[in-house]
Design a protein around this motif. Structure first.
Motif, PDB file in Angstrom:
ATOM      1  N   ARG A  18       0.904  -1.025  -0.006  1.00  0.00           N
ATOM      2  CA  ARG A  18       0.287  -0.149   0.008  1.00  0.00           C
ATOM      3  C   ARG A  18       0.981   1.289  -0.139  1.00  0.00           C
ATOM      4  O   ARG A  18       1.675   1.387   0.788  1.00  0.00           O
ATOM      5  CB  ARG A  18      -0.857   0.044   1.126  1.00  0.00           C
ATOM      6  N   CYS A  19       0.675   2.273  -0.853  1.00  0.00           N
ATOM      7  CA  CYS A  19       1.113   3.196  -1.126  1.00  0.00           C
ATOM      8  C   CYS A  19       0.996   4.378   0.144  1.00  0.00           C
ATOM      9  O   CYS A  19      -0.168   4.584   0.449  1.00  0.00           O
ATOM     10  CB  CYS A  19       1.198   3.827  -2.270  1.00  0.00           C
ATOM     11  N   ILE A  20       2.079   4.838   0.895  1.00  0.00           N
ATOM     12  CA  ILE A  20       2.093   5.745   1.922  1.00  0.00           C
ATOM     13  C   ILE A  20       1.234   6.957   1.504  1.00  0.00           C
ATOM     14  O   ILE A  20       0.560   7.464   2.294  1.00  0.00           O
ATOM     15  CB  ILE A  20       3.127   6.063   2.773  1.00  0.00           C
ATOM     16  N   SER A  21       1.645   7.506   0.214  1.00  0.00           N
ATOM     17  CA  SER A  21       1.087   8.768  -0.071  1.00  0.00           C
ATOM     18  C   SER A  21      -0.407   8.720  -0.771  1.00  0.00           C
ATOM     19  O   SER A  21      -1.384   9.500   0.058  1.00  0.00           O
ATOM     20  CB  SER A  21       2.128   9.233  -1.179  1.00  0.00           C
ATOM     21  N   CYS A  22      -0.665   8.038  -1.663  1.00  0.00           N
ATOM     22  CA  CYS A  22      -2.048   8.000  -2.514  1.00  0.00           C
ATOM     23  C   CYS A  22      -2.990   6.718  -1.735  1.00  0.00           C
ATOM     24  O   CYS A  22      -4.044   6.696  -1.897  1.00  0.00           O
ATOM     25  CB  CYS A  22      -1.982   7.748  -3.801  1.00  0.00           C
ATOM     26  N   TYR A  26      -0.142  -1.278  -4.489  1.00  0.00           N
ATOM     27  CA  TYR A  26       0.633  -1.244  -5.899  1.00  0.00           C
ATOM     28  C   TYR A  26       1.438  -2.635  -6.109  1.00  0.00           C
ATOM     29  O   TYR A  26       1.794  -3.277  -5.094  1.00  0.00           O
ATOM     30  CB  TYR A  26       1.396  -0.200  -6.236  1.00  0.00           C
ATOM     31  N   GLY A  32       7.817   2.108  -6.084  1.00  0.00           N
ATOM     32  CA  GLY A  32       8.328   3.324  -5.973  1.00  0.00           C
ATOM     33  C   GLY A  32       9.572   3.419  -5.062  1.00  0.00           C
ATOM     34  O   GLY A  32      10.642   2.776  -5.249  1.00  0.00           O
ATOM     35  N   THR A  33       9.499   3.809  -3.984  1.00  0.00           N
ATOM     36  CA  THR A  33      10.420   3.745  -3.004  1.00  0.00           C
ATOM     37  C   THR A  33      10.072   2.968  -1.590  1.00  0.00           C
ATOM     38  O   THR A  33       8.813   2.790  -1.262  1.00  0.00           O
ATOM     39  CB  THR A  33      10.780   5.462  -2.352  1.00  0.00           C
ATOM     40  N   CYS A  34      11.078   2.715  -0.491  1.00  0.00           N
ATOM     41  CA  CYS A  34      11.106   2.228   0.393  1.00  0.00           C
ATOM     42  C   CYS A  34      10.561   3.258   1.549  1.00  0.00           C
ATOM     43  O   CYS A  34      10.534   4.408   0.970  1.00  0.00           O
ATOM     44  CB  CYS A  34      12.076   1.430   0.902  1.00  0.00           C
ATOM     45  N   LYS A  35      10.106   2.819   2.651  1.00  0.00           N
ATOM     46  CA  LYS A  35       9.722   3.767   3.699  1.00  0.00           C
ATOM     47  C   LYS A  35      10.497   4.745   3.703  1.00  0.00           C
ATOM     48  O   LYS A  35      10.517   5.985   4.117  1.00  0.00           O
ATOM     49  CB  LYS A  35       9.227   2.927   4.827  1.00  0.00           C
ATOM     50  N   TYR A  38      11.092   7.434   1.231  1.00  0.00           N
ATOM     51  CA  TYR A  38       9.862   8.404   1.410  1.00  0.00           C
ATOM     52  C   TYR A  38      10.015   9.287   2.445  1.00  0.00           C
ATOM     53  O   TYR A  38       9.637  10.403   2.124  1.00  0.00           O
ATOM     54  CB  TYR A  38       8.696   7.235   1.619  1.00  0.00           C
TER      55      TYR A  38
END
Lengths: 264, 264
Positions: A18-22, A26, A32-35, A38
């Protein structure tokens, strides 16, 4: 057994994060990136925003009230401590009305423009008389020019941007010149591209010149039918040669690029 | 069959993704953002950096050369077009040497400080004489003060920050005041906390006051043994009361916070 293994691989492919931002899920392909990265990026963003706030406050502090604002304020003009006036010398051209002088401070003019600096520090006519005549310029452009020297701001339209760029070039106010160029590049289109190219050439505006040239050489097939083109061939054929040279060099580069991509 | 399913779940837990930024692998627990959000964030960062560059250029343009720089440059002092001098009035205290005047422009002083504005626009003694006397200040602090009005920059140490904060408060130069406060907060420690608190109180420096108070109330057990504390009880007991009130209010808040956390 083999089938089952295959299933499990498929499952693992379908594993979602789960994307932290949106907050959407995914899969591997959209990773994208790791925590940690981010969080680092978020911190950087916060820092950059803080820096922007600080710089904005600095600009607000350093920004001068302009003597033009002052003219309209309640305080008397003598309270603006101005010691020089600028006059658009063709403003009252032939007419009975004297041109309206724009008041300013020598100290500001000198600090913003090396041309004013040389003029005012060397006891030239302008320094003695306290009047600087500026030719071939409208009163409105002169007002905006002086205002920019105090505030680093101008409310541009295409006409004013041209006039101010000419003034900025003449008095070597680099910051204003690049401000006008940026505006003119943003307004660049096929219709004004040839005129902009010729203008940029005349006033040594490299950024605008490159942008206009790039737009023109992307549309060479339409160029020769244009009135502006025919006019330019008549008036300044060397500029037209420059367009063709840029076009040729672009073609050669594109060919070389294709060539290197086709190599095994 | 069941065992195999279990295996596959374990496998899916172990699925790793590769971080675009640090290139390390990460699992579900360390998931940051999806690719789209990462790309958006990178774009935002680029935009913020561009904005910073533009603001820095604007600051560089608006930043005035200071008349102090000018004094040391090749050009003659008369070329800086200054029309007022500031004098540290206790500089030559009792001695035979007259204090060195710091030259400036009325227009700059007026635009940076409402106090100078009132002073110079209202035909007061200072406006007529062209000399502004500033008491209780060293020559170096006065130089730095004037320089800041032109450049929004100062090279601070703890002593200078105090002196400039006092001047900024007196002449209502908010930008300088907050600049000094920020510096003093960054230098705050247990040793200077009581002095800083008293100083902040005296000069209405809210930001510094809060920071000092927070540091003091975090170390109440050590407070009463300090010489500065004993001195403050003697000199200004109301300030000491304020410390105790802040401490009490902090305790009440902490208790309330714990209480609400303990509720089911």
């Amino acid at each position: 057994m083999q089938v089952l293994r295959c299933e499990s691989t498929q499952m693992s492919d379908r594993v979602m994060m789960r994307c932290i931002s949106c907050r959407d899920e995914y899969g591997t392909r959209d990773a994208g990136t790791c925590k940690e990265c981010y969080e680092e990026a978020s911190e950087t963003e916060e820092e950059l925003k803080r820096e922007i706030e600080e710089l904005k406050a600095k600009v607000a502090f350093l920004r001068f009230w302009s003597p033009l604002d002052h003219q309209h304020s309640r305080s008397s003009p003598s309270h603006s401590f101005t010691d020089v006036v600028l006059v658009a010398s063709d403003d009252g051209f032939g007419g009975p009305v004297a041109p309206v002088p724009v008041p300013a401070h020598k100290a500001v003019l000198v600090s913003r423009s090396p041309v004013f600096k040389a003029m005012l520090e060397n006891e030239m006519e302008e320094s003695r008389s306290g009047t600087i005549k500026i030719s071939d310029i409208t009163y409105d452009a002169l007002r905006s020019f002086v205002n920019y020297l105090y505030t680093a701001e101008a409310c541009l339209d295409e006409q004013l941007a041209c006039e101010l760029l000419v003034l900025a070039e003449k008095y070597q106010v680099k910051h204003l010149k690049s401000y006008c160029e940026k505006f003119m590049v943003s307004k660049l289109n096929w219709d004004n591209s040839v005129m902009s190219f010729a203008f940029a050439h005349q006033h040594n505006a490299k950024h605008l010149l490159d942008a206009a040239l790039s737009l023109i050489t992307d549309n060479m097939d339409k160029l020769t039918k244009r009135d502006e083109y025919i006019e330019l061939v008549e008036k300044d054929p060397r500029l037209v040669v420059e367009i063709y040279e840029a076009y040729l060099s672009k073609q050669v580069n594109t060919a070389a690029h294709k060539d290197s991509n086709m190599k095994p």
